[in-house]
Design a protein around this motif. Sequence first.
Motif, PDB file in Angstrom:
ATOM      1  N   CYS A  41       8.613  -4.270   2.235  1.00 42.99           N
ATOM      2  CA  CYS A  41       8.684  -4.381   0.773  1.00 42.99           C
ATOM      3  C   CYS A  41       9.326  -5.679   0.299  1.00 42.99           C
ATOM      4  N   ALA A  42      10.387  -6.101   0.978  1.00 43.62           N
ATOM      5  CA  ALA A  42      11.135  -7.278   0.542  1.00 43.62           C
ATOM      6  C   ALA A  42      10.294  -8.548   0.572  1.00 43.62           C
ATOM      7  N   LYS A  43       9.243  -8.567   1.377  1.00 42.61           N
ATOM      8  CA  LYS A  43       8.398  -9.766   1.444  1.00 42.61           C
ATOM      9  C   LYS A  43       7.829 -10.131   0.084  1.00 42.61           C
ATOM     10  N   CYS A  44       7.584  -9.138  -0.753  1.00 42.53           N
ATOM     11  CA  CYS A  44       7.096  -9.413  -2.101  1.00 42.53           C
ATOM     12  C   CYS A  44       8.182  -9.206  -3.153  1.00 42.53           C
ATOM     13  N   HIS A  45       8.919  -8.094  -3.028  1.00 42.14           N
ATOM     14  CA  HIS A  45       9.868  -7.727  -4.071  1.00 42.14           C
ATOM     15  C   HIS A  45      11.134  -8.561  -4.079  1.00 42.14           C
ATOM     16  N   GLU A  46      11.359  -9.354  -3.062  1.00 39.79           N
ATOM     17  CA  GLU A  46      12.509 -10.254  -3.071  1.00 39.79           C
ATOM     18  C   GLU A  46      12.073 -11.716  -2.994  1.00 39.79           C
ATOM     19  N   ALA A  47      10.777 -11.945  -3.119  1.00 37.79           N
ATOM     20  CA  ALA A  47      10.260 -13.310  -3.066  1.00 37.79           C
ATOM     21  C   ALA A  47       9.677 -13.742  -4.405  1.00 37.79           C
ATOM     22  N   GLY A  48       9.884 -12.929  -5.440  1.00 39.32           N
ATOM     23  CA  GLY A  48       9.375 -13.291  -6.755  1.00 39.32           C
ATOM     24  C   GLY A  48       7.921 -12.948  -6.970  1.00 39.32           C
ATOM     25  N   ILE A  49       7.290 -12.267  -6.019  1.00 35.59           N
ATOM     26  CA  ILE A  49       5.890 -11.873  -6.170  1.00 35.59           C
ATOM     27  C   ILE A  49       5.806 -10.549  -6.924  1.00 35.59           C
ATOM     28  N   GLY A  50       6.572  -9.571  -6.460  1.00 32.70           N
ATOM     29  CA  GLY A  50       6.650  -8.276  -7.136  1.00 32.70           C
ATOM     30  C   GLY A  50       7.950  -8.198  -7.905  1.00 32.70           C
ATOM     31  N   PRO A  51       8.088  -7.210  -8.783  1.00 26.98           N
ATOM     32  CA  PRO A  51       9.326  -7.090  -9.551  1.00 26.98           C
ATOM     33  C   PRO A  51      10.505  -6.718  -8.666  1.00 26.98           C
ATOM     34  N   VAL A  52      11.684  -7.078  -9.102  1.00 26.96           N
ATOM     35  CA  VAL A  52      12.912  -6.700  -8.398  1.00 26.96           C
ATOM     36  C   VAL A  52      13.070  -5.193  -8.526  1.00 26.96           C
TER      37      VAL A  52
ATOM     38  N   ARG B 101      17.722  -1.170 -10.344  1.00 26.83           N
ATOM     39  CA  ARG B 101      17.014  -0.707 -11.534  1.00 26.83           C
ATOM     40  C   ARG B 101      17.221   0.777 -11.792  1.00 26.83           C
ATOM     41  N   GLY B 102      17.849   1.460 -10.859  1.00 26.46           N
ATOM     42  CA  GLY B 102      18.102   2.884 -11.038  1.00 26.46           C
ATOM     43  C   GLY B 102      16.849   3.733 -10.957  1.00 26.46           C
ATOM     44  N   LEU B 103      15.840   3.239 -10.258  1.00 22.51           N
ATOM     45  CA  LEU B 103      14.610   4.019 -10.093  1.00 22.51           C
ATOM     46  C   LEU B 103      14.907   5.248  -9.250  1.00 22.51           C
ATOM     47  N   SER B 104      14.375   6.367  -9.657  1.00 23.77           N
ATOM     48  CA  SER B 104      14.571   7.577  -8.857  1.00 23.77           C
ATOM     49  C   SER B 104      13.699   7.494  -7.605  1.00 23.77           C
ATOM     50  N   PRO B 105      14.088   8.195  -6.558  1.00 25.48           N
ATOM     51  CA  PRO B 105      13.240   8.222  -5.356  1.00 25.48           C
ATOM     52  C   PRO B 105      11.821   8.692  -5.677  1.00 25.48           C
TER      53      PRO B 105
END
Length: 109
Positions: free
Chosen positions: A43-54, A58-62
């Motif tokens: 997941c971090a490949k996109c979500h921590e590289a500015g491709i996907g949202p952070v 964010r307090g997202l529930s499981p």
Amino acid sequence: MSFSLSSTRRWALAASLSGVALAAAAAPPQDIGPGQRYYEKICAKCHEAGIGPVLKGRGLSPETVIAFARIGVNAMPAFRVTDIDDATLRDVGVYLSKTPAPPPAAAKP
């Protein structure tokens, strides 16, 4: 049988053993769960590289993480059970729900 080390060898041995102790102390904790491992590996490949949202902080529930991952959102593909099993996906959701937001990126000059 007698065994002795020269002073130089004793220091070398002590230094190498202390290096082992430091390496062990710096090692990542053994309590990293499968959800965090999967997040960091995939997941971090996109979500921590500015491709996907952070996602962190964010307090997202499981359940929200599970739904987005199974359905897919925008450019993110749907992850099938053959891609990630339900238990690991739940662990990803729990990990993200408890993880604080990353520090803001430094402004580039």
